[in-house]
Design an enzyme around this catalytic site. Structure first.
Site, PDB file in Angstrom:
ATOM      1  N   ASP A   1      44.372  41.212  33.899  1.00  0.00           N
ATOM      2  CA  ASP A   1      43.787  39.929  34.226  1.00  0.00           C
ATOM      3  C   ASP A   1      42.360  39.937  33.668  1.00  0.00           C
ATOM      4  O   ASP A   1      41.870  40.948  33.153  1.00  0.00           O
ATOM      5  CB  ASP A   1      43.816  39.693  35.756  1.00  0.00           C
ATOM      6  CG  ASP A   1      43.681  38.222  36.108  1.00  0.00           C
ATOM      7  OD1 ASP A   1      44.104  37.826  37.199  1.00  0.00           O
ATOM      8  OD2 ASP A   1      43.144  37.463  35.265  1.00  0.00           O
TER       9      ASP A   1
HETATM   10  C1  GLC Z   1      42.070  34.316  35.913  1.00  0.00           C
HETATM   11  C2  GLC Z   1      43.310  34.406  36.769  1.00  0.00           C
HETATM   12  C3  GLC Z   1      44.575  34.524  35.978  1.00  0.00           C
HETATM   13  C4  GLC Z   1      44.432  33.758  34.685  1.00  0.00           C
HETATM   14  C5  GLC Z   1      43.393  34.468  33.853  1.00  0.00           C
HETATM   15  C6  GLC Z   1      43.126  33.763  32.519  1.00  0.00           C
HETATM   16  O1  GLC Z   1      40.999  35.009  36.488  1.00  0.00           O
HETATM   17  O2  GLC Z   1      43.339  35.408  37.780  1.00  0.00           O
HETATM   18  O3  GLC Z   1      45.637  34.023  36.802  1.00  0.00           O
HETATM   19  O4  GLC Z   1      45.678  33.709  34.012  1.00  0.00           O
HETATM   20  O5  GLC Z   1      42.175  34.646  34.545  1.00  0.00           O
HETATM   21  O6  GLC Z   1      42.537  32.523  32.758  1.00  0.00           O
END
Ligand code: GLC
Length: 730
Positions: free
Chosen positions: A267
């Site tokens: 993430d």
């Molecule tokens: C965010 C979220 C994740 C998302 C990623 C990209 O912090 O936790 O669900 O897909 O970053 O935006």
């Protein structure tokens, strides 16, 4: 350069083994730096062209401008040494341009077909803008409505989570990833993110292996088996081990036990955050831990691109690990046909965005996602009213109506309830409040007077989109601002009052129910929420939605979910409540069961609950064979009758309890559901066929087995109703 690409390009639709060969051929030409470049995901657009020309960007996110994307892609494909195309990604969570209900609302449809259709629409629109990878479906089991991200998932039940997750993967990926309208799905967040203590985002989770396997893994395993191309690690740590550095999860489970061969991405900076967790000394250490745990691509920590070559030189990461990661990345790029078609037709999106059939699908999904919670005196549908008051801060809030994670939806295309109701009624429009947190009641007199002039009032309340979603946890779940006061003000006029709640989570609305006749709950319904709600209010459509999460009386009851264990002192109706305790009562244990002195036990509404304008009668379930072998199939039938005066759809739900296990088992678990549409007065015999193997669980010996013994099943319109029927597994 062109020759290398041409030679590779022909493989998009060739059998996997040829793709593996092409991956190995390309891998053999790459320097370590170029390999690490593929493992690097950055947020940005054309300004990344210089980095892309050096072959140091494997994927980008957060750019949706086709011209910008073509510019950065051109740098990668035509200027870097090997011309490896960039994988373009985005959070397409519940639609790209045409916004569908938030995923929690989509789960309330209990209709995998409409959810798959929504994902397909999202893929068609997103790929036309160059997006070939979405960070969806979010599969996190919800345990606490204080957690703002319950909005993005399928609620509290593993079985429903599986059905919705698989539907989205199929919709996004289609039958062939190389189809230009297909985009790779990303099952997230692996794993247990929704168990954050206190419902506070990013907080610790304490989940046993058995709970992981019985509750949190099923949807990930099912979607992995359904072909999900990628997976995202979660921010949380489980019992002290951050998922992004958890080798047991990312290698032992994902690869060795499940045999999944997709691509793992972190993430956003979840690798770098292992420093804050206290799991890593520094950024270099995070890169070592994440790569060795099984991560393939690093989203925005910059740790891989900065330190992996050094770590390989120091022998702390083997080049074998690097090749594993890069192979997974390149395989996906070949499967998507990116070598063959790296560029975007910049005129394509205008032809598909907001297509009428997309809007129609979004409206149907919004209709099916609305849950009728109360309908005193059958006030709904308002099919006789001519003049209605429309009031409330969510009645004409085109941006808020789209809900969280609706990045690319354009509010200009949203049709609000006010606009749609004006097509059906003579509308008196008095907002009353400007936004959901508004506490200024100066316009309430105008609202009250308007209510007196109307045949009925419809009050649209709920949450601004920003109040749910990532990092937006709430400790109080009552309606914000003066919304409850607005409802009470309207009620004073003595006319029929309908409340529509648009929110990203279950709110505590017990006191609001007391001040209205009917309540429709619509988890942020998206672009076509207005026409959908107008059809429901007018009676052109009949509500069929069911709660994908338990609704609480008070936030203090959280966490509360229907599929809980029974405990040794379950509530038994003998509980003494606060107001019944004598003053200066002597020391004694009141009730001696699991409840709250001030809010008793039990939710406001149970999982699976939802009313209709019609009514349904469930006959007692009849099991074909009440003694079953473990390789058998439970066949259970029941008569369902529409006893009302509207054609309507009922979601009949099958729940099973394993009464005694080598470890305690939930009081009941959803094991099936069917949407049944019946004309007024019509009756139908409905049959569920449930393989006994579906009753397997991870037992005391950590084996996945069906244990023989006594079982109980219910078939009902929610998780708290129905007559139990017993059966035995031998
Ligand atoms: C965010 C979220 C994740 C998302 C990623 C990209 O912090 O936790 O669900 O897909 O970053 O935006």
């Amino acid at each position: 350069m062109a020759g290398a690409i041409a030679a590779l390009a022909s493989c998009a639709t060739e059998p996997q083994s040829d793709i593996d060969k092409k991956v190995d051929d390309l891998l053999s030409q790459m320097t370590l730096r170029e390999k690490v470049g593929q493992m690097n995901q950055l947020s940005g657009g054309a300004w990344l062209a210089e980095t892309a020309a050096k072959g140091e960007v494997g994927s980008i996110l957060n750019c949706v401008d086709p011209a910008e994307l073509n510019a950065v892609q051109k740098a990668a494909v035509e200027e870097s040494r090997l011309g490896i195309p960039i994988l373009i990604s985005r959070d397409v969570i519940h639609g790209f341009r045409t916004i569908f209900p938030i995923p929690l609302g989509q789960a309330a449809t209990f209709d995998p077909a409409i959810v798959e259709k929504g994902a397909r629409v999202a893929a068609v629109e997103a790929t036309a803008s160059g997006i070939r990878w979405t960070f969806s479906p979010m599969l996190d089991i919800a345990r606490d409505p204080r957690w703002g991200r319950v909005a993005e998932g399928a609620g509290e039940d593993p079985y429903l989570d599986v059905q919705m997750g698989v539907a989205m993967v199929k919709g996004y990926q289609g039958d062939d990833l190389s189809d230009p309208t297909s985009m790779a799905a990303c099952i997230k967040h692996f794993v247990g993110y929704g168990a954050a203590e206190g419902g506070r985002d990013y907080n610790s989770t304490m989940i046993s292996e058995r709970s992981l396997r019985n509750t949190y893994f099923p949807a990930f395993k099912a979607t992995a088996e359904a072909g999900a191309a990628t997976l995202m690690t979660s921010f949380n740590e489980i019992d002290g081990i951050p998922s992004t550095g958890n080798k047991w999860l990312l290698k032992n489970i994902l690869r060795d036990e499940w045999g999944w061969d997709g691509m793992v991405v972190t993430d956003w900076n979840s690798a770098g955050e292992m420093i804050a967790h206290g799991f890593s000394r520094d950024l270099k250490h995070t890169a070592e831990q994440a790569v060795n745990a099984g991560v393939d691509m690093d989203m925005m920590s910059y740790g891989f691109i900065q330190y992996v070559e050094e770590l390989v030189a120091e022998g702390k990461i083997s080049e074998k690990e690097i090749d594993r990661a890069v192979r997974n990345i390149l395989k996906l790029k070949f499967e998507l046909g990116l070598f063959e078609n790296p560029y975007i037709d910049e005129s394509a999106s205008a032809k598909v965005d907001y297509a009428p059939k997309h809007l129609e699908a979004a409206k149907q999904c919004a209709i099916e996602s609305a849950i009728l919670l109360q309908n005193k005196r059958n006030v709904l549908p308002l099919d006789k009213a001519r003049t209605i008051l429309v009031t409330g801060p969510l009645a004409d809030a085109p941006y808020e109506q789209m809900g969280t994670w609706a990045f690319d939806g354009q509010k200009e295309h949203t049709v609000t309830p006010l606009a749609a109701l004006r097509e059906e009624y003579d509308v008196i429009w008095e907002p009353g409040l400007k936004y959901s947190r508004d506490k200024d009641t100066k316009d309430f007199a105008k609202v009250r007077n308007a209510a007196a002039r109307a045949d009925a009032a419809v009050v649209f309340v709920g949450e601004e989109a920003i109040l749910s979603g990532e990092a937006h946890s709430l400790s109080n779940l009552n309606l914000q601002g003066a919304q409850s006061e607005l409802i009470a003000e309207v009620a004073k006029a003595g006319k029929p009052v309908v409340v529509v709640v648009m929110a990203g989570r279950p709110l505590t609305i017990e006191r609001d129910l007391a001040n209205c006749d009917a309540m429709l709950y619509s988890f942020h319904p998206g672009t076509m929420g207005g026409p959908a709600l107008a059809d429901l209010i007018k009676g052109k459509a009949v509500p069929s939605g069911k709660l994908p999460m338990t609704f609480l009386r008070d936030a203090g009851q959280a966490p509360f979910y229907y599929n809980h264990n029974n405990g040794g002192r379950p509530c038994n109706g003998t509980e003494t409540l606060l107001e019944d305790i004598p003053i200066a009562a002597g020391q004694t244990s009141l009730g001696c069961t699991s409840y709250y002195l001030d809010s008793g036990y039990g939710p406001l509404f149970p999982f699976g609950y939802g009313l209709s304008y019609s009514s349904f009668e469930y006959g007692r379930p009849v099991i074909e064979n009440a003694e079953l072998e473990r390789d058998g199939t439970i066949r259970v039938s029941f008569d369902l009758k529409n006893t009302g005066r509207y054609e309507a759809t009922e979601v009949a739900q099958l729940y099973v309890q394993d009464k005694v296990g080598s470890v305690v088992r939930p009081v009941k678990e959803l094991k099936g559901f069917q949407r049944v549409t019946l004309a007024p007065g019509e009756s139908k015999t409905v049959t569920f066929e449930l393989p006994v193997s579906d009753l397997a669980f991870w037992n005391i010996d950590m084996e996945y087995v069906v244990e023989p013994g006594d079982f109980r099943l219910w078939i009902a319109g929610d998780s708290a109703s129905g007559e139990p029927v017993d059966f035995i597994v031998k």
